[in-house]
Motif scaffolding. Structure first.
Motif, mmCIF file in Angstrom:
data_model
loop_
_atom_site.group_PDB
_atom_site.id
_atom_site.type_symbol
_atom_site.label_atom_id
_atom_site.label_comp_id
_atom_site.label_asym_id
_atom_site.label_seq_id
_atom_site.Cartn_x
_atom_site.Cartn_y
_atom_site.Cartn_z
ATOM 1 N N ARG A 248 10.177 8.953 -3.803
ATOM 2 C CA ARG A 248 9.049 8.216 -4.350
ATOM 3 C C ARG A 248 9.035 6.806 -3.775
ATOM 4 N NH1 ARG A 248 8.052 5.630 -9.911
ATOM 5 N NH2 ARG A 248 10.267 6.066 -10.342
ATOM 6 N N TYR B 166 12.852 5.432 -3.582
ATOM 7 C CA TYR B 166 13.910 5.740 -4.518
ATOM 8 C C TYR B 166 13.646 7.104 -5.154
ATOM 9 C CZ TYR B 166 10.474 3.430 -7.599
ATOM 10 O OH TYR B 166 9.328 3.042 -8.255
ATOM 11 N N ASP B 167 14.514 7.505 -6.070
ATOM 12 C CA ASP B 167 14.453 8.832 -6.699
ATOM 13 C C ASP B 167 14.524 9.950 -5.662
ATOM 14 O OD1 ASP B 167 14.258 7.755 -9.290
ATOM 15 O OD2 ASP B 167 12.074 7.630 -9.160
ATOM 16 N N GLN C 232 12.180 10.998 -17.543
ATOM 17 C CA GLN C 232 13.159 11.473 -16.582
ATOM 18 C C GLN C 232 12.437 11.771 -15.264
ATOM 19 O OE1 GLN C 232 15.804 14.583 -17.986
ATOM 20 N NE2 GLN C 232 15.504 13.948 -20.105
ATOM 21 N N LEU C 233 12.864 11.102 -14.210
ATOM 22 C CA LEU C 233 12.256 11.256 -12.893
ATOM 23 C C LEU C 233 13.140 12.149 -12.029
ATOM 24 C CD1 LEU C 233 11.249 7.546 -12.262
ATOM 25 C CD2 LEU C 233 9.908 9.357 -13.352
ATOM 26 N N GLN C 234 12.520 13.120 -11.372
ATOM 27 C CA GLN C 234 13.289 14.050 -10.555
ATOM 28 C C GLN C 234 12.421 14.598 -9.428
ATOM 29 O OE1 GLN C 234 16.126 18.024 -11.095
ATOM 30 N NE2 GLN C 234 14.909 17.288 -12.808
#
Length: 124
Positions: A98, A112-113, A1-3
């Protein structure tokens, strides 16, 4: 999970300072590059600063050079943007994101992100 989660914005007088934080999770700062962008109402999103993995390379927009400083803390998994000598023209929502592996640092299309953003208002 990327945040990515931004914090630290607020209302300051011209000439004041703020430190923004970008807390990251789901990946390590040792393997990514992070950019700070800002966007004011009716204006294009513009690149403010950028840092590569382990802080090896940094870039700044001409409008913030000598006033803003980007840094990283790998232990806290956080990227900071220290903003000094703030001007009304710095008023905007500030975002971190990112970067993809290729492309110029100041093009938001290469990121993105995106985080939710934090509001910075500079006013007397």
């Amino acid at each position: 999970q990327l945040q990515l989660v931004e914090s630290g914005g607020g209302l300051v007088q011209p000439g004041g300072s703020l430190r923004l934080s970008c807390a990251v999770s789901g990946f390590t700062l040792d393997n990514v590059a992070i950019g700070w962008f800002r966007q004011a109402p009716g204006k294009e999103r513009e690149g403010v600063s950028y840092v590569t993995s382990r802080g090896g390379i940094t870039n700044y927009a001409d409008s913030v050079k000598d006033r803003f400083t980007i840094s990283t803390d790998s232990v806290k998994s956080t990227v900071y943007l220290q903003m000094n000598s703030l001007k009304p023209e710095d008023t905007a929502v500030y975002y971190c994101a990112r970067k993809s592996r290729i492309g110029t640092w100041d093009n938001p299309g290469n990121y993105y992100d995106w985080g939710q953003g934090t509001q910075v208002t500079v006013s007397s």
